[in-house]
Write a protein that holds these residues in place. Structure first.
Motif, PDB file in Angstrom:
ATOM      1  N   TYR A 189      15.131  52.724  41.076  1.00 26.52           N
ATOM      2  CA  TYR A 189      14.601  51.533  41.725  1.00 26.52           C
ATOM      3  C   TYR A 189      14.823  51.573  43.240  1.00 26.52           C
ATOM      4  CZ  TYR A 189      13.883  46.687  42.798  1.00 26.52           C
ATOM      5  OH  TYR A 189      13.415  45.536  43.359  1.00 26.52           O
ATOM      6  N   THR A 227      11.868  53.135  46.163  1.00 30.24           N
ATOM      7  CA  THR A 227      11.455  52.163  47.177  1.00 30.24           C
ATOM      8  C   THR A 227      11.802  52.669  48.573  1.00 30.24           C
ATOM      9  OG1 THR A 227      11.931  50.402  45.575  1.00 30.24           O
ATOM     10  CG2 THR A 227      11.600  49.728  47.863  1.00 30.24           C
ATOM     11  N   TYR A 281       8.313  48.195  37.241  1.00 33.49           N
ATOM     12  CA  TYR A 281       7.360  47.296  37.889  1.00 33.49           C
ATOM     13  C   TYR A 281       8.023  46.679  39.112  1.00 33.49           C
ATOM     14  CZ  TYR A 281       4.575  43.206  38.992  1.00 33.49           C
ATOM     15  OH  TYR A 281       3.838  42.278  39.670  1.00 33.49           O
ATOM     16  N   GLU A 282       7.409  46.866  40.258  1.00 31.67           N
ATOM     17  CA  GLU A 282       7.872  46.237  41.492  1.00 31.67           C
ATOM     18  C   GLU A 282       6.632  45.979  42.345  1.00 31.67           C
ATOM     19  OE1 GLU A 282       9.851  44.401  44.334  1.00 31.67           O
ATOM     20  OE2 GLU A 282      10.848  45.061  42.503  1.00 31.67           O
ATOM     21  N   GLU A 325      14.972  42.328  43.669  1.00 35.42           N
ATOM     22  CA  GLU A 325      13.881  42.759  42.790  1.00 35.42           C
ATOM     23  C   GLU A 325      12.737  41.765  42.914  1.00 35.42           C
ATOM     24  OE1 GLU A 325      14.712  44.285  38.906  1.00 35.42           O
ATOM     25  OE2 GLU A 325      16.733  44.892  39.477  1.00 35.42           O
ATOM     26  N   GLY A 326      11.531  42.293  43.012  1.00 37.05           N
ATOM     27  CA  GLY A 326      10.354  41.456  43.245  1.00 37.05           C
ATOM     28  C   GLY A 326       9.972  41.385  44.720  1.00 37.05           C
ATOM     29  N   GLY A 383      20.789  40.780  35.246  1.00 40.56           N
ATOM     30  CA  GLY A 383      20.276  41.920  36.011  1.00 40.56           C
ATOM     31  C   GLY A 383      21.294  43.033  36.157  1.00 40.56           C
ATOM     32  N   THR A 436      12.603  39.128  31.041  1.00 36.91           N
ATOM     33  CA  THR A 436      13.262  39.777  32.181  1.00 36.91           C
ATOM     34  C   THR A 436      14.338  38.860  32.749  1.00 36.91           C
ATOM     35  OG1 THR A 436      11.538  38.925  33.651  1.00 36.91           O
ATOM     36  CG2 THR A 436      11.242  41.162  32.790  1.00 36.91           C
ATOM     37  N   ASP A 478       8.759  38.567  38.468  1.00 37.74           N
ATOM     38  CA  ASP A 478       8.249  39.635  39.327  1.00 37.74           C
ATOM     39  C   ASP A 478       9.041  40.933  39.193  1.00 37.74           C
ATOM     40  OD1 ASP A 478       6.152  38.073  40.448  1.00 37.74           O
ATOM     41  OD2 ASP A 478       7.648  37.045  41.671  1.00 37.74           O
ATOM     42  N   SER A 479       9.471  41.221  37.963  1.00 35.15           N
ATOM     43  CA  SER A 479      10.236  42.440  37.678  1.00 35.15           C
ATOM     44  C   SER A 479      10.045  42.748  36.198  1.00 35.15           C
ATOM     45  CB  SER A 479      11.720  42.184  37.978  1.00 35.15           C
ATOM     46  OG  SER A 479      12.526  43.207  37.439  1.00 35.15           O
ATOM     47  N   ASP A 480      10.250  44.017  35.824  1.00 34.58           N
ATOM     48  CA  ASP A 480      10.232  44.326  34.377  1.00 34.58           C
ATOM     49  C   ASP A 480      11.641  44.663  33.891  1.00 34.58           C
ATOM     50  OD1 ASP A 480      10.635  46.815  35.494  1.00 34.58           O
ATOM     51  OD2 ASP A 480       8.991  47.816  34.444  1.00 34.58           O
ATOM     52  N   ASP A 481      12.651  44.275  34.694  1.00 34.94           N
ATOM     53  CA  ASP A 481      14.043  44.635  34.447  1.00 34.94           C
ATOM     54  C   ASP A 481      14.668  43.671  33.429  1.00 34.94           C
ATOM     55  OD1 ASP A 481      16.672  45.456  34.581  1.00 34.94           O
ATOM     56  OD2 ASP A 481      16.741  45.552  36.764  1.00 34.94           O
TER      57      ASP A 481
END
Length: 447
Positions: free
Chosen positions: A12, A16, A49-50, A163-164, A269, A333, A337-340
């Motif tokens: 992650y 990025t 996903y980000e 995240e997001g 998280g 999640t 806005d994350s798939d974590d």
């Protein structure tokens, strides 16, 4: 001559950072030891996903039509040593199994493997979140194992990604922290971050221990603020108050501020929980454990919220057993806005109800695949309406925009009973009540 940058670890943080460095105009080489990850990134695909990250990657990855070609990936440490002037170490530091302390094995391995390939002057920059005192030790490792000796220098530059918002946080950080021991190291980092600094991002220069402490202390403060309002929610439940109005009222005090004062099922998280635990463990090793005993209570308040949500669901179903009851869970999640789904409060609540005999169906806009891997025995639906169909109670546990925009009337047609428990205090009670729902939120018994 322009600096060349390598990024070690392309999870992650690393993926990025690599894409953002290419966006800032540098030639970048990313390294990972997992072939599948490298193959994905070379195709311009990200393993998580980000928002905005895949687009940024595709803009720069070599071999993709129309890209700048500034970003490449490899598994060859020698190539990394040969290529880079600045090496960012972005590997994972998970919680050790069965204890609070941080697992430094990935960071140690990265330094020990990279060092022998540093034949000329190089700056190695740690970005991983590590226990204070690690940089001192890793600087010695570099000097001892590098052919370049003292010319292989260390700096510590903690990451503050949300995240997001990771792409935005890397390109336009609200602050940059550089733990350095020489003017040369500071000068190089100022060159790397020249664009954000010119746009107004503060650049704070510190020693190693302070730089290491910035991330853990920031996360601890955030966790404290979240657990504080959740503790107030517990008092509101007992006293008949409304925690949302309480938060609004105290949030107007600029010493306190409005952010992170929304009571709910707590934080999760891959960062906050493990970082505050590792901080406590390290303080103990330093003989300063009393300074952080309050974090144990912060952690305890946070974990307690999940059990309280389960009990709230039980009460909504008449106070007895979950057996034979259908429970819809909106959100898997740990945040939107994350798939974590790491240490996700939403999935933890879903799992507890399932273990107690409830028929649980989960829907999440982005986290379904990861949730199924972690909790294969839960039921899953491919839409919110699908999850709610036939449900005796609906739990809103991750505050996705999609859930705020749901039509309560449409959802009501699908549900067996119109009972909504808002575990994030993010939905409008009036809108749901007008559609015939019984609305209940944590810390708001009278709302």
């Amino acid at each position: 001559m322009a600096l060349k940058i390598t990024v070690i670890g392309t999870g992650y943080l690393g993926a990025t950072h690599a894409a953002a460095m290419a966006e800032l105009g540098f030639e970048v080489l990313g390294l990972d030891v997992v072939p599948e990850k490298i193959e994905m990134l070379q195709r311009g695909e990200v393993p998580m996903y980000e928002p905005g990250l895949e687009e940024l990657l595709r803009k720069h990855v070599a071999g993709i039509e129309g890209s700048t070609g500034r970003l490449r990936f490899t598994m060859d440490w020698a190539e990394v040593g040969e290529f880079g002037d600045v090496h960012f170490v972005c590997v994972n530091t998970p919680q050790k199994h069965g204890e609070y302390a941080c697992d430094m094995s990935y960071v140690d391995a990265a330094f020990e493997t990279l060092a022998p390939h540093l034949k000329g002057p190089a700056l190695v920059v740690g970005k991983s979140t590590v226990p204070v005192g690690s940089a001192e030790r890793l600087a010695r490792t570099l000097a001892e194992l590098s052919p370049a000796g003292e010319d292989a220098e260390l700096a510590w530059n903690p990451e503050f990604l949300r995240e997001g918002f990771a792409v935005q946080d890397t390109l336009h950080p609200d602050r940059l922290v550089a733990g350095v021991r020489s003017e040369r190291a500071e000068k190089i980092l100022r060159e790397v971050y020249a664009t954000p600094v010119s746009e107004g991002s503060p650049f704070v220069v510190t020693d190693f221990p302070t730089a290491e402490l910035v991330k853990t202390s920031a996360n601890s403060f955030l966790a404290t603020k979240i657990s504080f309002i959740n503790a107030m929610a517990e008092v509101c439940e007992a006293a008949g108050g409304d925690v949302a109005l309480l938060a609004e009222a105290i949030g107007h005090d600029e010493r306190i501020g409005k952010k992170f004062l929304r009571a709910g099922i707590g934080f999760g998280g891959g960062c906050l929980p493990k970082d505050i635990r590792a901080f406590m463990a390290r303080a103990g090793e330093l003989g300063a454990d009393q300074a952080l005993t309050f974090l144990r209570e912060i952690d305890s308040i946070n974990m307690r919220r999940r059990g309280q949500m389960v009990e709230m669901a039980r009460e909504a179903l008449g106070g007895g057993s979950f057996l034979g009851k259908r429970v819809a869970v909106l959100g898997a999640t740990f945040k939107p806005d994350s798939d974590d789904v790491r240490d996700s409060p939403a999935l933890n609540v879903a799992g507890q109800i399932h273990l107690q005999g409830g028929q649980v169906t989960v829907y999440d806009p982005k986290g379904m695949a990861n949730a199924k891997r972690l909790f294969p025995t839960l039921g899953y639906a491919d839409s919110a309406v699908g999850a709610v169909r036939g449900a005796d109670v609906v739990l809103h546990l991750t505050e996705w925009r999609e859930f705020r925009e749901l039509d309560p009337a449409v959802l009501g047609e699908a549900a067996s009973a119109r009972v909504l428990l808002d575990g994030r205090n993010a939905l409008d009670p009036e809108v749901w009540r007008r559609a015939g729902w019984t609305y209940r939120a944590m810390g708001r018994p009278t709302a």
